[in-house]
Design a protein around this motif. Structure first.
Motif, PDB file in Angstrom:
ATOM      1  N   SER A  11      -1.502   1.718   6.866  1.00 49.47           N
ATOM      2  CA  SER A  11      -2.434   0.594   6.817  1.00 49.47           C
ATOM      3  C   SER A  11      -2.158  -0.295   5.610  1.00 49.47           C
ATOM      4  N   LEU A  12      -2.006   0.317   4.449  1.00 48.57           N
ATOM      5  CA  LEU A  12      -1.714  -0.461   3.242  1.00 48.57           C
ATOM      6  C   LEU A  12      -0.365  -1.162   3.335  1.00 48.57           C
ATOM      7  N   LEU A  13       0.604  -0.502   3.946  1.00 46.59           N
ATOM      8  CA  LEU A  13       1.927  -1.095   4.119  1.00 46.59           C
ATOM      9  C   LEU A  13       1.855  -2.323   5.039  1.00 46.59           C
ATOM     10  N   LEU A  14       1.151  -2.213   6.155  1.00 43.42           N
ATOM     11  CA  LEU A  14       0.998  -3.343   7.068  1.00 43.42           C
ATOM     12  C   LEU A  14       0.237  -4.498   6.418  1.00 43.42           C
ATOM     13  N   LEU A  15      -0.817  -4.178   5.676  1.00 43.00           N
ATOM     14  CA  LEU A  15      -1.568  -5.226   4.974  1.00 43.00           C
ATOM     15  C   LEU A  15      -0.693  -5.929   3.940  1.00 43.00           C
ATOM     16  N   GLY A  16       0.109  -5.158   3.211  1.00 39.22           N
ATOM     17  CA  GLY A  16       0.996  -5.739   2.200  1.00 39.22           C
ATOM     18  C   GLY A  16       2.091  -6.599   2.820  1.00 39.22           C
ATOM     19  N   ILE A  17       2.706  -6.115   3.895  1.00 40.88           N
ATOM     20  CA  ILE A  17       3.752  -6.897   4.556  1.00 40.88           C
ATOM     21  C   ILE A  17       3.166  -8.181   5.139  1.00 40.88           C
ATOM     22  N   GLY A  18       1.961  -8.102   5.681  1.00 38.60           N
ATOM     23  CA  GLY A  18       1.301  -9.302   6.196  1.00 38.60           C
ATOM     24  C   GLY A  18       1.060 -10.333   5.108  1.00 38.60           C
ATOM     25  N   LEU A  19       0.664  -9.877   3.943  1.00 40.90           N
ATOM     26  CA  LEU A  19       0.452 -10.782   2.815  1.00 40.90           C
ATOM     27  C   LEU A  19       1.767 -11.411   2.364  1.00 40.90           C
ATOM     28  N   VAL A  20       2.843 -10.633   2.368  1.00 39.20           N
ATOM     29  CA  VAL A  20       4.167 -11.173   2.021  1.00 39.20           C
ATOM     30  C   VAL A  20       4.568 -12.261   3.021  1.00 39.20           C
ATOM     31  N   LEU A  48       2.491 -14.026  12.320  1.00 36.50           N
ATOM     32  CA  LEU A  48       3.023 -12.670  12.137  1.00 36.50           C
ATOM     33  C   LEU A  48       2.294 -11.935  11.012  1.00 36.50           C
ATOM     34  N   GLY A  49       2.050 -12.626   9.903  1.00 32.68           N
ATOM     35  CA  GLY A  49       1.340 -11.998   8.796  1.00 32.68           C
ATOM     36  C   GLY A  49      -0.080 -11.603   9.164  1.00 32.68           C
ATOM     37  N   SER A  50      -0.770 -12.495   9.860  1.00 38.68           N
ATOM     38  CA  SER A  50      -2.141 -12.189  10.279  1.00 38.68           C
ATOM     39  C   SER A  50      -2.176 -11.050  11.291  1.00 38.68           C
ATOM     40  N   ALA A  51      -1.196 -11.028  12.215  1.00 32.32           N
ATOM     41  CA  ALA A  51      -1.140  -9.943  13.198  1.00 32.32           C
ATOM     42  C   ALA A  51      -0.895  -8.597  12.513  1.00 32.32           C
ATOM     43  N   LEU A  54      -4.099  -7.496  10.907  1.00 32.39           N
ATOM     44  CA  LEU A  54      -5.052  -6.969  11.878  1.00 32.39           C
ATOM     45  C   LEU A  54      -4.652  -5.570  12.338  1.00 32.39           C
ATOM     46  N   LEU A  55      -3.365  -5.323  12.495  1.00 27.19           N
ATOM     47  CA  LEU A  55      -2.920  -3.969  12.843  1.00 27.19           C
ATOM     48  C   LEU A  55      -3.204  -2.990  11.701  1.00 27.19           C
ATOM     49  N   LEU A  57      -5.694  -3.267   9.620  1.00 29.35           N
ATOM     50  CA  LEU A  57      -7.138  -3.016   9.684  1.00 29.35           C
ATOM     51  C   LEU A  57      -7.485  -2.088  10.843  1.00 29.35           C
ATOM     52  N   LEU A  58      -6.749  -2.206  11.925  1.00 25.60           N
ATOM     53  CA  LEU A  58      -6.984  -1.322  13.070  1.00 25.60           C
ATOM     54  C   LEU A  58      -6.717   0.140  12.703  1.00 25.60           C
ATOM     55  N   LEU A  59      -5.703   0.375  11.878  1.00 23.22           N
ATOM     56  CA  LEU A  59      -5.459   1.744  11.413  1.00 23.22           C
ATOM     57  C   LEU A  59      -6.536   2.213  10.434  1.00 23.22           C
ATOM     58  N   ARG A  60      -7.072   1.280   9.683  1.00 21.09           N
ATOM     59  CA  ARG A  60      -8.068   1.628   8.670  1.00 21.09           C
ATOM     60  C   ARG A  60      -9.442   1.885   9.288  1.00 21.09           C
ATOM     61  N   ILE A  61      -9.821   1.058  10.266  1.00 19.04           N
ATOM     62  CA  ILE A  61     -11.134   1.209  10.921  1.00 19.04           C
ATOM     63  C   ILE A  61     -10.949   1.206  12.446  1.00 19.04           C
ATOM     64  N   PRO A  62     -10.469   2.322  12.995  1.00 20.50           N
ATOM     65  CA  PRO A  62     -10.156   2.368  14.426  1.00 20.50           C
ATOM     66  C   PRO A  62     -11.361   2.219  15.347  1.00 20.50           C
ATOM     67  N   ARG A  63     -12.561   2.476  14.872  1.00 21.72           N
ATOM     68  CA  ARG A  63     -13.734   2.354  15.741  1.00 21.72           C
ATOM     69  C   ARG A  63     -14.041   0.888  16.074  1.00 21.72           C
TER      70      ARG A  63
END
Length: 108
Positions: A11-20, A48-51, A54-55, A57-63
């Motif tokens: 989750s942190l990796l996806l959020l960081g790559i999205g920010l990059v 791509l960054g926003s997607a 969101l992925l 965040l989906l790993l962080r809060i799957p509900r």
């Protein structure tokens, strides 16, 4: 290393790559290239960054998957359409062939 730790790291990796990607897409705005090239780089990197975020965040809060999936689909659809509309509106209007620039010179 448990499944929760792997999910948290991904989750942190996806959020960081999205920010990059967000910053990477903003960089061409400072160049002297054409408006369409700047718009393309910005819209692709932003989508791509926003997607990816969101992925993440989906790993962080799957509900919350229905809301995040709807957001992801809307993002993909509307960013694409909005980029196309902006690119089309930025192009100069084309005159039909056979018409002159001066209305007084048109054939009668």
């Amino acid at each position: 290393m448990g499944l929760a730790a792997i999910s948290e790291t991904a989750s942190l990796l996806l959020l960081g790559i999205g920010l990059v990607f967000w910053f990477w897409g903003t960089w061409p705005l400072l160049e002297t290239s054409s408006y369409a090239r700047k718009l393309h780089a910005l819209s692709v990197a932003d989508t791509l960054g926003s997607a990816l975020m969101l992925l993440g965040l989906l790993l962080r809060i799957p509900r919350q998957w229905p809301l995040l999936t709807l957001g992801l689909l809307a993002l993909m659809l509307w960013n694409t359409i909005f980029g196309y509309v902006l690119a089309t509106c930025s192009q100069p209007r084309r005159r039909p062939t056979g018409l002159s620039r001066n209305p007084q010179e048109e054939p009668r």
